[in-house]
Design a protein around this motif. Structure first.
Motif, PDB file in Angstrom:
ATOM      1  N   ASP A 154       0.809  -1.229   0.000  1.00 48.02           N
ATOM      2  CA  ASP A 154       0.000   0.000   0.000  1.00 48.02           C
ATOM      3  C   ASP A 154       0.838   1.272   0.000  1.00 48.02           C
ATOM      4  N   ASP A 155       1.851   1.349   0.856  1.00 51.26           N
ATOM      5  CA  ASP A 155       2.624   2.582   0.929  1.00 51.26           C
ATOM      6  C   ASP A 155       3.395   2.852  -0.358  1.00 51.26           C
ATOM      7  N   VAL A 156       3.892   1.808  -0.978  1.00 47.80           N
ATOM      8  CA  VAL A 156       4.614   1.953  -2.243  1.00 47.80           C
ATOM      9  C   VAL A 156       3.639   2.341  -3.357  1.00 47.80           C
ATOM     10  N   PHE A 157       2.462   1.708  -3.357  1.00 47.56           N
ATOM     11  CA  PHE A 157       1.450   2.045  -4.365  1.00 47.56           C
ATOM     12  C   PHE A 157       1.037   3.508  -4.223  1.00 47.56           C
ATOM     13  N   ARG A 158       0.718   3.931  -3.012  1.00 46.72           N
ATOM     14  CA  ARG A 158       0.282   5.315  -2.802  1.00 46.72           C
ATOM     15  C   ARG A 158       1.329   6.314  -3.295  1.00 46.72           C
ATOM     16  N   ALA A 159       2.575   6.069  -2.980  1.00 46.04           N
ATOM     17  CA  ALA A 159       3.641   6.980  -3.401  1.00 46.04           C
ATOM     18  C   ALA A 159       3.779   6.993  -4.923  1.00 46.04           C
ATOM     19  N   GLY A 160       3.749   5.828  -5.538  1.00 49.69           N
ATOM     20  CA  GLY A 160       3.873   5.746  -6.996  1.00 49.69           C
ATOM     21  C   GLY A 160       2.674   6.344  -7.706  1.00 49.69           C
ATOM     22  N   ARG A 161       1.496   6.038  -7.192  1.00 49.52           N
ATOM     23  CA  ARG A 161       0.278   6.577  -7.799  1.00 49.52           C
ATOM     24  C   ARG A 161       0.252   8.095  -7.666  1.00 49.52           C
ATOM     25  N   ALA A 162       0.644   8.605  -6.515  1.00 50.22           N
ATOM     26  CA  ALA A 162       0.676  10.056  -6.313  1.00 50.22           C
ATOM     27  C   ALA A 162       1.639  10.719  -7.289  1.00 50.22           C
ATOM     28  N   LEU A 163       2.768  10.088  -7.544  1.00 48.14           N
ATOM     29  CA  LEU A 163       3.731  10.627  -8.502  1.00 48.14           C
ATOM     30  C   LEU A 163       3.103  10.729  -9.894  1.00 48.14           C
ATOM     31  N   ILE A 164       2.393   9.687 -10.299  1.00 46.23           N
ATOM     32  CA  ILE A 164       1.726   9.684 -11.605  1.00 46.23           C
ATOM     33  C   ILE A 164       0.653  10.770 -11.661  1.00 46.23           C
ATOM     34  N   LEU A 165      -0.142  10.872 -10.612  1.00 48.70           N
ATOM     35  CA  LEU A 165      -1.217  11.870 -10.594  1.00 48.70           C
ATOM     36  C   LEU A 165      -0.650  13.283 -10.656  1.00 48.70           C
ATOM     37  N   ARG A 166       0.415  13.531  -9.911  1.00 47.72           N
ATOM     38  CA  ARG A 166       1.042  14.862  -9.952  1.00 47.72           C
ATOM     39  C   ARG A 166       1.594  15.162 -11.339  1.00 47.72           C
TER      40      ARG A 166
ATOM     41  N   LEU B 286       0.483  13.989 -14.199  1.00 41.63           N
ATOM     42  CA  LEU B 286      -0.658  14.288 -15.074  1.00 41.63           C
ATOM     43  C   LEU B 286      -1.183  15.700 -14.811  1.00 41.63           C
ATOM     44  N   LEU B 287      -1.325  16.039 -13.549  1.00 43.14           N
ATOM     45  CA  LEU B 287      -1.866  17.353 -13.207  1.00 43.14           C
ATOM     46  C   LEU B 287      -0.928  18.499 -13.579  1.00 43.14           C
ATOM     47  N   SER B 288       0.347  18.225 -13.708  1.00 38.54           N
ATOM     48  CA  SER B 288       1.296  19.285 -14.060  1.00 38.54           C
ATOM     49  C   SER B 288       1.280  19.623 -15.549  1.00 38.54           C
ATOM     50  N   ALA B 289       0.679  18.761 -16.349  1.00 37.67           N
ATOM     51  CA  ALA B 289       0.617  19.015 -17.791  1.00 37.67           C
ATOM     52  C   ALA B 289      -0.301  20.192 -18.069  1.00 37.67           C
ATOM     53  N   PRO B 290       0.023  20.996 -19.070  1.00 40.59           N
ATOM     54  CA  PRO B 290      -0.855  22.124 -19.412  1.00 40.59           C
ATOM     55  C   PRO B 290      -2.257  21.654 -19.795  1.00 40.59           C
ATOM     56  N   THR B 291      -2.327  20.498 -20.417  1.00 44.15           N
ATOM     57  CA  THR B 291      -3.618  19.907 -20.766  1.00 44.15           C
ATOM     58  C   THR B 291      -3.449  18.391 -20.811  1.00 44.15           C
ATOM     59  N   LEU B 292      -4.483  17.684 -20.405  1.00 46.45           N
ATOM     60  CA  LEU B 292      -4.453  16.223 -20.445  1.00 46.45           C
ATOM     61  C   LEU B 292      -4.846  15.704 -21.822  1.00 46.45           C
ATOM     62  N   TYR B 293      -5.663  16.479 -22.506  1.00 50.23           N
ATOM     63  CA  TYR B 293      -6.250  16.041 -23.767  1.00 50.23           C
ATOM     64  C   TYR B 293      -5.705  16.859 -24.924  1.00 50.23           C
ATOM     65  N   ARG B 294      -5.577  16.217 -26.069  1.00 46.88           N
ATOM     66  CA  ARG B 294      -4.940  16.827 -27.233  1.00 46.88           C
ATOM     67  C   ARG B 294      -5.919  17.413 -28.236  1.00 46.88           C
ATOM     68  N   THR B 295      -7.153  16.939 -28.207  1.00 51.59           N
ATOM     69  CA  THR B 295      -8.132  17.424 -29.175  1.00 51.59           C
ATOM     70  C   THR B 295      -9.050  18.439 -28.506  1.00 51.59           C
ATOM     71  N   PRO B 296      -9.611  19.363 -29.300  1.00 50.93           N
ATOM     72  CA  PRO B 296     -10.556  20.320 -28.713  1.00 50.93           C
ATOM     73  C   PRO B 296     -11.739  19.615 -28.037  1.00 50.93           C
ATOM     74  N   LEU B 297     -12.254  18.573 -28.653  1.00 53.34           N
ATOM     75  CA  LEU B 297     -13.391  17.856 -28.067  1.00 53.34           C
ATOM     76  C   LEU B 297     -12.996  17.201 -26.750  1.00 53.34           C
ATOM     77  N   GLY B 298     -11.819  16.595 -26.714  1.00 59.15           N
ATOM     78  CA  GLY B 298     -11.351  15.978 -25.477  1.00 59.15           C
ATOM     79  C   GLY B 298     -11.225  16.988 -24.359  1.00 59.15           C
ATOM     80  N   ARG B 299     -10.629  18.123 -24.667  1.00 56.79           N
ATOM     81  CA  ARG B 299     -10.489  19.175 -23.658  1.00 56.79           C
ATOM     82  C   ARG B 299     -11.862  19.664 -23.193  1.00 56.79           C
ATOM     83  N   GLN B 300     -12.756  19.863 -24.114  1.00 58.15           N
ATOM     84  CA  GLN B 300     -14.094  20.365 -23.761  1.00 58.15           C
ATOM     85  C   GLN B 300     -14.849  19.369 -22.884  1.00 58.15           C
ATOM     86  N   ARG B 301     -14.805  18.109 -23.246  1.00 57.26           N
ATOM     87  CA  ARG B 301     -15.591  17.089 -22.534  1.00 57.26           C
ATOM     88  C   ARG B 301     -14.980  16.645 -21.217  1.00 57.26           C
TER      89      ARG B 301
END
Length: 129
Positions: free
Chosen positions: A82-94, A96-111
């Motif tokens: 659990d502790d290793v998963f939480r740390a690794g998952r948090a790294l991935i989530l951070r 993703l959240l640091s990217a200017p956008t998660l989605y590449r298409t206008p529709l993806g960004r909108q939805r």
């Protein structure tokens, strides 16, 4: 990356056996490999579309994200403490959240952009890391 590479190789073999043209097989394998990083080149319409489709679950309703997706991710890594998963998952989530956008298409960004960011932020908070 290993799962995507294995999937690309399997697609190559199975599509070859079915007689699919080489150019189509190469494109399918390329697209499968692209899902490892979700970072298509600007203007790569196929790559952008597939990347968005692959990440669409992040923008699902909070109930679906929390009750189906997040538990499925944890189950996939049940062998990880659990502790290793939480740390690794948090790294991935951070990441993703640091990217200017998660989605590449206008529709993806909108939805999906706003709900995806809300889901990722809420999961990060629940992880407590």
């Amino acid at each position: 990356i290993y799962d995507e590479e294995n999937s690309a190789q399997r697609a190559d073999a199975e599509l070859t056996a079915l007689g699919v043209p080489d150019g189509v097989i190469r494109e399918v394998a390329r697209l499968v490999r692209l899902t490892a990083q979700h970072n298509p080149e600007p203007g790569d319409r196929n790559g952008e579309t597939l990347s968005d489709a692959d990440l669409a679950i992040l923008g699902a309703s909070s109930d679906r994200y929390n009750d189906v997706y997040a538990p499925a991710v944890r189950a996939e890594y049940a062998h990880v403490p659990d502790d290793v998963f939480r740390a690794g998952r948090a790294l991935i989530l951070r990441h993703l959240l640091s990217a200017p956008t998660l989605y590449r298409t206008p529709l993806g960004r909108q939805r999906w952009e706003a709900p995806a960011r809300a889901n990722l932020s809420a999961e990060l908070q629940r992880l407590g890391t």
